[in-house]
Design a protein around this motif. Sequence first.
Motif, PDB file in Angstrom:
ATOM      1  N   UNK A  71       0.831  -1.205   0.000  1.00  0.00           N
ATOM      2  CA  UNK A  71       0.000   0.000   0.000  1.00  0.00           C
ATOM      3  C   UNK A  71       0.867   1.258   0.000  1.00  0.00           C
ATOM      4  N   UNK A  72       1.904   1.288   0.861  1.00  0.00           N
ATOM      5  CA  UNK A  72       2.757   2.466   0.901  1.00  0.00           C
ATOM      6  C   UNK A  72       4.172   2.102   1.307  1.00  0.00           C
ATOM      7  N   UNK A  73       5.097   2.942   0.900  1.00  0.00           N
ATOM      8  CA  UNK A  73       6.495   2.860   1.293  1.00  0.00           C
ATOM      9  C   UNK A  73       6.934   4.283   1.628  1.00  0.00           C
ATOM     10  N   UNK A  74       7.922   4.412   2.483  1.00  0.00           N
ATOM     11  CA  UNK A  74       8.360   5.735   2.926  1.00  0.00           C
ATOM     12  C   UNK A  74       9.802   5.990   2.536  1.00  0.00           C
ATOM     13  N   UNK A 116       7.796  15.830 -12.314  1.00  0.00           N
ATOM     14  CA  UNK A 116       8.624  15.016 -13.216  1.00  0.00           C
ATOM     15  C   UNK A 116       8.008  13.650 -13.488  1.00  0.00           C
ATOM     16  N   UNK A 117       7.478  13.003 -12.446  1.00  0.00           N
ATOM     17  CA  UNK A 117       6.960  11.642 -12.628  1.00  0.00           C
ATOM     18  C   UNK A 117       5.444  11.580 -12.760  1.00  0.00           C
ATOM     19  N   UNK A 118       4.754  12.658 -12.421  1.00  0.00           N
ATOM     20  CA  UNK A 118       3.310  12.700 -12.600  1.00  0.00           C
ATOM     21  C   UNK A 118       2.494  12.069 -11.485  1.00  0.00           C
ATOM     22  N   UNK A 119       3.098  11.842 -10.312  1.00  0.00           N
ATOM     23  CA  UNK A 119       2.340  11.309  -9.188  1.00  0.00           C
ATOM     24  C   UNK A 119       1.441  12.412  -8.637  1.00  0.00           C
ATOM     25  N   UNK A 120       0.415  12.028  -7.879  1.00  0.00           N
ATOM     26  CA  UNK A 120      -0.551  12.982  -7.359  1.00  0.00           C
ATOM     27  C   UNK A 120      -0.421  13.124  -5.839  1.00  0.00           C
ATOM     28  N   UNK A 121      -0.433  14.359  -5.393  1.00  0.00           N
ATOM     29  CA  UNK A 121      -0.356  14.633  -3.956  1.00  0.00           C
ATOM     30  C   UNK A 121      -1.628  14.152  -3.281  1.00  0.00           C
ATOM     31  N   UNK A 122      -1.484  13.306  -2.278  1.00  0.00           N
ATOM     32  CA  UNK A 122      -2.634  12.784  -1.532  1.00  0.00           C
ATOM     33  C   UNK A 122      -2.837  13.558  -0.225  1.00  0.00           C
ATOM     34  N   UNK A 152      -0.149   5.319  -8.326  1.00  0.00           N
ATOM     35  CA  UNK A 152      -0.827   4.449  -9.293  1.00  0.00           C
ATOM     36  C   UNK A 152      -2.246   4.933  -9.536  1.00  0.00           C
ATOM     37  N   UNK A 153      -2.803   4.496 -10.640  1.00  0.00           N
ATOM     38  CA  UNK A 153      -4.203   4.783 -10.921  1.00  0.00           C
ATOM     39  C   UNK A 153      -5.054   4.081  -9.872  1.00  0.00           C
ATOM     40  N   UNK A 154      -6.184   4.639  -9.558  1.00  0.00           N
ATOM     41  CA  UNK A 154      -7.082   4.006  -8.603  1.00  0.00           C
ATOM     42  C   UNK A 154      -6.719   4.222  -7.153  1.00  0.00           C
ATOM     43  N   UNK A 155      -5.699   5.041  -6.887  1.00  0.00           N
ATOM     44  CA  UNK A 155      -5.299   5.362  -5.510  1.00  0.00           C
ATOM     45  C   UNK A 155      -5.099   4.102  -4.676  1.00  0.00           C
ATOM     46  N   UNK A 156      -4.298   3.189  -5.189  1.00  0.00           N
ATOM     47  CA  UNK A 156      -4.050   1.933  -4.489  1.00  0.00           C
ATOM     48  C   UNK A 156      -2.654   1.853  -3.877  1.00  0.00           C
ATOM     49  N   UNK A 157      -1.736   2.695  -4.326  1.00  0.00           N
ATOM     50  CA  UNK A 157      -0.355   2.631  -3.857  1.00  0.00           C
ATOM     51  C   UNK A 157       0.180   4.043  -3.669  1.00  0.00           C
ATOM     52  N   UNK A 158       0.955   4.237  -2.611  1.00  0.00           N
ATOM     53  CA  UNK A 158       1.516   5.568  -2.369  1.00  0.00           C
ATOM     54  C   UNK A 158       2.914   5.488  -1.774  1.00  0.00           C
ATOM     55  N   UNK A 159       3.609   6.612  -1.883  1.00  0.00           N
ATOM     56  CA  UNK A 159       4.880   6.770  -1.172  1.00  0.00           C
ATOM     57  C   UNK A 159       4.707   7.913  -0.185  1.00  0.00           C
TER      58      UNK A 159
END
Length: 129
Positions: free
Chosen positions: A7-10, A26-32, A46-53
């Motif tokens: 789900x997430x990594x830090x 640069x990478x196109x990730x979205x701020x949550x 990822x699409x669908x808000x399934x994985x985050x850093x």
Amino acid sequence: MNTLGLYEAHLDVSDLRTSIDFYTKKLGFRLAFRDPERRIAFLWVSQGKRHMIGLWEKEEIHRGHVAFSVTPEEIERVAAFLQERGIVSRDFFGNPGSRALRSRLDARRIGIFQGPGRAQPRVYRPFAG
């Protein structure tokens, strides 16, 4: 234990703003989520808000990395995507250039690139089977 995936990594970062800019612009990730008081931010990768850093601003930074999985078709586009954004990809041995995504170390192709600070994000095509 059977999981649905990670789900997430830090990552520890030395400059939260610079790191947020790198991963979003640069990478196109979205701020949550961002908490300026705690100096942390979480980004959907990822699409669908399934994985985050999670990015944690710290004074003492330890070298770390996260590895992003992409489809076999997408791995072919990653080198151009990174190059268009001024990011040099490297192979497992540190060699730069387009060959970085054609490592013969194992059955998958990998690309390692330098993120902000000491972070080294990686892109993998998963093992088949």
